[in-house]
Scaffold this motif. Structure first.
Motif, short mmCIF file in Angstrom:
data_model
loop_
_atom_site.label_atom_id
_atom_site.label_comp_id
_atom_site.label_asym_id
_atom_site.label_seq_id
_atom_site.Cartn_x
_atom_site.Cartn_y
_atom_site.Cartn_z
N VAL A 43 44.82 13.04 -10.82
CA VAL A 43 45.46 12.43 -12.27
C VAL A 43 45.59 13.68 -13.09
N GLU A 44 44.73 14.58 -13.18
CA GLU A 44 45.10 15.23 -14.22
C GLU A 44 46.51 16.39 -14.79
N ALA A 45 46.67 15.71 -13.03
CA ALA A 45 48.85 17.10 -13.45
C ALA A 45 49.50 14.89 -14.26
N GLN A 46 48.85 14.68 -13.17
CA GLN A 46 49.57 12.88 -13.16
C GLN A 46 49.65 13.00 -14.28
N GLN A 47 48.58 12.95 -15.52
CA GLN A 47 48.42 12.69 -16.43
C GLN A 47 49.56 13.51 -17.98
N GLN A 48 49.33 14.95 -18.21
CA GLN A 48 49.95 15.66 -18.49
C GLN A 48 51.42 15.78 -18.23
#
Length: 370
Positions: free
Chosen positions: A219-224
């Motif tokens: 999720v963090e990678a997708q958000q970034q």
């Protein structure tokens, strides 16, 4: 919610300190190999906390972008409405052309209205792009299932960790009681059951922690990635909009400056002998003249309306005085730069370059023509 989480974190820290104190005092079997002295589990827990903070901050930033873009769209839509009203006003003035001394401002108003219409169309396209390419994708991610599912996994891991902490304290207490007394089969059986449950919690907690870390990392990678893409799309849309508006404004400025230079430029001074005299004809305003010679041939044309773009002072009885803005019925055009027509009940010759052809005449000017 943040306050509750902080309070829960403090309580966990207190419980952990109590557990460590009990283990240190009684040297239970859960020291170096205990549930929370395990380095791998501690690193996993620390990473999950950092991921939770990171994804929460990114979610708030995405929400702020969405709110900002929505506010920009609302404000921009109002500006489009105002700009279109200004465009209509310019078209109205330019088409009516009520000025008595020329049509320069009317032409400028029409050019301005056309340019303003194009600019407002570009603004509308920008607002549409901001909504579809920026606000909607970010809003979908803020409210999307992947983020919520990952956060639920993290919360489940957190609750299981608290349960394991409580179970570790329970095991430590039973070990202490067993050492203080001679013990019996029932106490030993209960201690073994508590230890078995603790091991099960540790095992489940490890599996769930790995799942939560993997989900939160994704999720963090997708958000970034998505947030950066949407920011770039927003910048590109605005840049493209401003470039197109600049092109429209440059073209408008060239047209308006050219028109201003045309009317503000002083008419060239008349040089004696630079222009031949007007052709002669039999009668002008009641004065009889000689017949035209071959060199003074006149081209007879269909009558047309024209407007004087600058004043002309007659130098003979056969010429016609003109004031800027006068309307003339042109009846003849000579081959040496003169035109003949009628204005304000008089007829005569005047320089052809001093007039411009018109398709219609204002009602207020009809009396000047005839």
């Amino acid at each position: 919610m943040d306050a509750i989480r902080k309070q829960a974190s403090k309580l966990r820290e207190q419980v952990a300190r109590q557990q460590q104190a009990v283990m240190k005092q009684f040297g239970g079997g859960y020291g170096a190999d205990g549930a929370f002295a395990d380095e791998a589990e501690a690193q996993q827990h620390s990473k999950l906390e950092k991921l939770y903070i990171s994804t929460r901050a990114a979610k708030h930033f995405q929400r702020d972008i969405v709110r900002g873009v929505e506010g920009y769209i609302v404000t921009g839509s109002k500006q489009v409405e105002i700009g279109n009203k200004l465009c209509e006003d310019g078209k109205k003035y330019g088409s009516e052309n009520t000025c008595t001394s020329g049509s320069t401002l009317s032409k400028a108003a029409l050019c301005f209205a056309k340019a303003r219409s194009l600019m407002e169309k570009e603004r509308g396209n920008l607002l549409k792009a901001m909504g579809t390419q920026v606000a909607e994708p970010l809003r979908a991610m803020v409210m999307g299932a992947p983020l919520e599912d990952a956060r639920h996994l993290a919360q489940r891991y957190d609750r299981m960790r608290q349960e394991a902490e409580a179970q570790a304290i329970e095991v430590s207490k039973r070990q202490m009681k067993l050492r203080e007394t001679s013990g019996n089969g029932d106490m030993i059986s209960r201690l073994e059951a508590a230890e078995s449950k603790l091991q099960e919690l540790k095992s489940n907690m490890g599996v769930l922690g790995k799942e939560a870390v993997a989900a939160m990392t994704a999720v963090e990678a997708q958000q970034q990635r998505l947030t950066l893409q949407r920011l770039i799309a927003m910048v590109e849309s605005e840049r493209s909009y401003h470039q197109r508006v600049l092109q429209i404004l440059d073209q408008l400025e060239r047209e308006m400056v050219s028109e201003r230079q045309r009317i503000e430029g002083a008419p060239p001074p008349a040089v004696e002998g630079s222009m031949p005299p007007p052709p002669a004809y039999e009668e002008v305003n009641g004065i009889f003249m000689r017949n035209p010679t071959v060199a003074e041939l006149v081209e007879t044309v269909e009558f047309f309306l024209a407007e004087a773009i600058q004043s002309y002072r007659a130098e003979s009885e056969t010429e016609l005085n003109l004031a800027a803005g006068d309307y003339i019925v042109v009846r003849k055009v000579s081959n040496n730069g003169w035109a003949e027509g009628e204005c304000r009940g008089k007829a005569g010759w005047f320089p052809y370059d001093y007039i411009e052809k018109r398709d219609r005449v204002l009602a207020s000017k009809v009396a000047q023509v005839f």
